[in-house]
Design an enzyme around this catalytic site. Sequence first.
Site, PDB file in Angstrom:
ATOM      1  CG  MET A 116      -0.299 -23.422 -18.347  1.00 43.70           C
ATOM      2  SD  MET A 116      -0.769 -21.967 -19.325  1.00 43.70           S
ATOM      3  CE  MET A 116      -1.233 -22.741 -20.885  1.00 43.70           C
ATOM      4  CB  SER A 120       5.372 -25.396 -22.707  1.00 47.27           C
ATOM      5  OG  SER A 120       4.580 -24.279 -23.050  1.00 47.27           O
ATOM      6  CD  GLN A 121       4.322 -22.639 -17.155  1.00 46.24           C
ATOM      7  OE1 GLN A 121       3.716 -21.620 -17.531  1.00 46.24           O
ATOM      8  NE2 GLN A 121       4.019 -23.256 -16.035  1.00 46.24           N
ATOM      9  CG  ASP A 170       3.256 -23.159 -30.772  1.00 50.56           C
ATOM     10  OD1 ASP A 170       2.149 -22.965 -30.229  1.00 50.56           O
ATOM     11  OD2 ASP A 170       4.247 -23.587 -30.159  1.00 50.56           O
ATOM     12  CG  HIS A 217       2.829 -25.536 -27.656  1.00 51.76           C
ATOM     13  ND1 HIS A 217       4.011 -24.832 -27.772  1.00 51.76           N
ATOM     14  CD2 HIS A 217       2.655 -25.721 -26.322  1.00 51.76           C
ATOM     15  CE1 HIS A 217       4.506 -24.581 -26.580  1.00 51.76           C
ATOM     16  NE2 HIS A 217       3.714 -25.120 -25.675  1.00 51.76           N
TER      17      HIS A 217
END
Length: 299
Positions: A34, A108-109, A225, A281
């Site tokens: 993202m 991530s996503q 994170d 993250h």
Amino acid sequence: MKKLWNTLCLLIIVSTIYKVESKDATPIVLWHGMGDSCCNPLSMGSIKSLLEKQITGVYVRSLEIGSNVIEDTENGFLMNANDQVDLVCKKLKSDKKLENGYNAMGFSQGGQFLRAIAQRCPTPPMKNLISIGGQHQGVYGIPHCPGKSSICNYVRKMLNYGAYVSFIQNHITQAEYWHDPLNEDEYKKYSIFLADINQERKINESYKENLQKLNNFVMVMFNKDTMVQPKISEWFGFYKRGSVNETFTLKESDIYIQDKLGLKEMDNKGQLHFLSVEDDHLRISDTWLINNIIDKFLI
């Protein structure tokens, strides 16, 4: 003269081996997270360069969701996740360089999106899936975004309004992997993406069969994170039903116990790998990637 001839022969042999290694390097597909894009020189561009440097002759495709970098970034927030997966499936099928198989790295996503590719789009074959900070049980918390992003503010407002409202589910990417542990029934009923790929409503046997075709499924969690809530989602865990404090692990989940995705069987065969990074993250060094991912799963 004989010594010179022997040297030339050795060079020819080495050159031949080098060419074979280059030709046989398994291609790699990258899917960014993202707020990022396919070609950001500080993120995906840097990863692509590192892979090309470490793996001789490798073909690396960093996915662009849209016709340009701006669209790619916007689509990471505003494009239906199912439509993104369908689009990428077509891109992969039409790429001749991938027809014999590829390794996938999702950030991530991009991690859960590439898992959806593995489950829904078995051609061309995905060999290894590397999920770096992917949220496989979803998120329950509004993530922060790099910089002062107006899109991020819009997404936050929409999620606060109601993640399972039909319009938001269909048009806000992050809503489609929003997982409310305080209302599991609503999540299972209205989640158009995550509840489907996690077999929460009905069992699609092809999802299970296709995922089990992977050689390895690697999940990387960031122990510090501050973006993903809960971070254990990066290892396929989540909050316990009705709680926003207590969590469960993958092995304690219905998905694993009932083997809805074949993960229990994969685990027994040594196909699941749980790695961690002592940082926030996606804060990951080249050295860590080389030692733990590239050398072990991509070469």
